[in-house]
Design a protein around this motif. Sequence first.
Motif, mmCIF file in Angstrom:
data_model
loop_
_atom_site.group_PDB
_atom_site.id
_atom_site.type_symbol
_atom_site.label_atom_id
_atom_site.label_comp_id
_atom_site.label_asym_id
_atom_site.label_seq_id
_atom_site.Cartn_x
_atom_site.Cartn_y
_atom_site.Cartn_z
ATOM 1 N N PHE A 188 0.826 -1.204 0.000
ATOM 2 C CA PHE A 188 0.000 0.000 0.000
ATOM 3 C C PHE A 188 0.864 1.259 0.000
ATOM 4 C CE2 PHE A 188 -3.534 -2.743 0.925
ATOM 5 C CZ PHE A 188 -4.501 -2.136 0.163
ATOM 6 N N ALA A 189 1.987 1.191 0.702
ATOM 7 C CA ALA A 189 2.888 2.344 0.704
ATOM 8 C C ALA A 189 3.376 2.627 -0.714
ATOM 9 C CB ALA A 189 4.069 2.089 1.633
ATOM 10 N N SER A 213 0.671 4.024 -2.925
ATOM 11 C CA SER A 213 0.347 5.428 -2.689
ATOM 12 C C SER A 213 1.441 6.343 -3.234
ATOM 13 C CB SER A 213 0.129 5.682 -1.205
ATOM 14 O OG SER A 213 1.292 5.395 -0.489
ATOM 15 N N ALA A 255 -4.536 11.532 -10.288
ATOM 16 C CA ALA A 255 -4.138 11.451 -8.889
ATOM 17 C C ALA A 255 -5.364 11.386 -7.987
ATOM 18 C CB ALA A 255 -3.278 12.649 -8.542
ATOM 19 N N SER A 256 -6.387 12.217 -8.279
ATOM 20 C CA SER A 256 -7.537 12.185 -7.377
ATOM 21 C C SER A 256 -8.255 10.850 -7.489
ATOM 22 C CB SER A 256 -8.481 13.338 -7.661
ATOM 23 O OG SER A 256 -8.804 13.375 -9.007
ATOM 24 N N VAL A 270 -6.115 8.382 -5.437
ATOM 25 C CA VAL A 270 -6.230 8.603 -3.996
ATOM 26 C C VAL A 270 -7.589 8.116 -3.495
ATOM 27 C CG1 VAL A 270 -6.354 10.396 -2.257
ATOM 28 C CG2 VAL A 270 -4.587 10.475 -3.948
ATOM 29 N N GLU A 293 -7.759 4.281 -3.420
ATOM 30 C CA GLU A 293 -6.898 3.641 -2.428
ATOM 31 C C GLU A 293 -7.669 3.338 -1.149
ATOM 32 O OE1 GLU A 293 -3.404 5.958 -1.524
ATOM 33 O OE2 GLU A 293 -2.802 5.601 -3.583
ATOM 34 N N ILE A 294 -8.599 4.257 -0.787
ATOM 35 C CA ILE A 294 -9.342 4.067 0.462
ATOM 36 C C ILE A 294 -10.191 2.820 0.370
ATOM 37 C CG2 ILE A 294 -11.023 5.117 1.994
ATOM 38 C CD1 ILE A 294 -10.127 7.798 0.937
ATOM 39 N N LEU A 353 -9.843 -0.579 2.586
ATOM 40 C CA LEU A 353 -10.945 -1.080 3.414
ATOM 41 C C LEU A 353 -11.352 -2.479 2.975
ATOM 42 C CD1 LEU A 353 -13.204 2.037 3.870
ATOM 43 C CD2 LEU A 353 -11.947 0.830 5.610
ATOM 44 N N TRP A 389 -16.690 6.652 -3.917
ATOM 45 C CA TRP A 389 -16.957 7.147 -2.574
ATOM 46 C C TRP A 389 -18.298 6.683 -2.031
ATOM 47 C CZ3 TRP A 389 -13.525 9.545 0.480
ATOM 48 C CH2 TRP A 389 -12.394 10.057 -0.118
ATOM 49 N N ARG A 390 -19.312 6.579 -2.876
ATOM 50 C CA ARG A 390 -20.634 6.314 -2.334
ATOM 51 C C ARG A 390 -21.027 4.851 -2.427
ATOM 52 N NH1 ARG A 390 -23.727 11.051 -4.611
ATOM 53 N NH2 ARG A 390 -22.566 12.810 -3.760
ATOM 54 N N ILE A 399 -16.897 2.337 -0.875
ATOM 55 C CA ILE A 399 -16.490 2.492 0.531
ATOM 56 C C ILE A 399 -17.567 1.972 1.485
ATOM 57 C CG2 ILE A 399 -15.890 4.185 2.295
ATOM 58 C CD1 ILE A 399 -14.329 5.668 0.246
ATOM 59 N N ILE A 406 -17.198 -1.276 4.050
ATOM 60 C CA ILE A 406 -17.426 -1.196 5.503
ATOM 61 C C ILE A 406 -18.459 -2.246 5.919
ATOM 62 C CG2 ILE A 406 -18.268 0.287 7.347
ATOM 63 C CD1 ILE A 406 -17.038 2.621 5.854
#
Lengths: 343, 173
Positions: free
Chosen positions: A124-125, A128, A154-155, A158, A161-162, A166, A321-322, A325, A329
Amino acid sequence: MDSAFIIEKSIFIVVIFAVTMVMAMYSTWAERKVAAYLQDRVGPNRAGWGGLLQPLADGMKLFAKEEFEPNTKNRFLFFVGPAVAMSTALMTSAVIPWGDRLEIFGRTVILQATDTDSAILYIFAVVSLGVYGIMIGGWASNNKFSLMGAVRAASQMVSYEIAMGLSIIALLMMTGTLSLKEISVQQHGMHWNVFYQPLSFLIFLICAFAETNRTPFDLAECESELIGGYHTEYSSMKMGFYLFAEYANMFISATIISVLFFGGYNYPGMSWAIENWGVNIGNVIGIFALFAKLCFFIFFFMWIRWTIPRFRYDQLMNLGWRILIPLSIVNIIITGICILAFK
Amino acid sequence: MSPILIIFYVLAAITLATAFLTIYSKNPIHSAIYLVLCFFSIAGHYLLFNAQFLAIVHVIVYSGAIMILFLFTIMLMNLNKEDEVHKPRITRLGAITTFILLSTALVLIFMYSKPFVGDYPTTGEDFQSIKKLGTVLLDDKEGFMVPFEFASILLLVAMIGAVLLSKKEKPTK
């Protein structure tokens, strides 16, 4: 540390490097062939048998082309961009277990460059850091389209990656370790993680597409809006490096998917093969099993590229995002309940 | 000199040089990139302590997340030399005095504190392993499970809050 150990590891690292390069090279060939097949064409067939020498010819062409530099104040950063992209693409392979072990001249050779217990964090490092190559290159090009392409890429990386991190947490809750070697060993005997964590696999796969900037998420190089994305101003081998890094990334992410979810080097009847045919043959088949799996995933990447059209940018962000993620979770919660209930 | 010491000197030189260059370079993007290099060399220092986890997390959090956001903002703001605000002399003087006071305090702390220099007893336990860290953090009797869970929920809530903030408000009729 004895010198035999250092020599062994050095040879191993060089071999991994060479294999990654060759795989990335032939992925470009395979991509054209797959595209040709899906679009009912022949594909490259001039250089060598079935166009097998095409990647070499392409490399020669890129080296021989005129190097054009834009009028930029940041010549050094303009050079650094592709270098960072390429090195981050190659760094990940250090922690991947390519096979179990071999016994050569009475020495046990572990088929992994390094077995740290934080291998997944390391991956992951490095992932990123991959953003830097694109951002620095895009900015140093001194071109609005390049900058927009870089910011987009990039956006996107990023954001995904989240979801990627998760989605992997649910898997880690099950395996209880961050070492890729351990995860491979635990999947011995068809206990592949994909059967236990299908949702996690799906999210990880989607995020891998986004991280490698492949279609349907290749908004960074959306020709109709951005000309060539972050590498608009690059020419000759520097552009070659960016393209090559993409294929190296694809190879590495296919490998990580096969190691995390599809049993790595394990194959049905592995212990039987090791018992009857010896450790070496059994484990060499294991290496080939891993390569068969990852070749399938490379093919899958290409298959998707030539099947699904590109997303719109807001759709991409919405998905990341919606949908992904919250889904991951929920997956973590379900996994936690299952671990409590069944263990 | 042992190889470790040589590596330490090289890393320390890189850390200090990039830290100074972060402040001295005129271009904000160059500053940000030097800061990334500085963070990398600090991760290298952690590795010299054999603290793998700390090193990797440092790279993920600082170089991989925070600095990328920094670069993002700086690139989009497109700062030029013309936009640079010239600070009045009194602010500069204030900054210099604060810096001198702070560094005096730091040097004094360093002089009067007695760092433990000596041999550590070997316990045979691998204290840098993630397993050890996990038991320390998540053990419910001796560990820090409750604060850890609180911190993680706080981070999760912050992330969900960020998603909610970016949500467009539907026009009410």
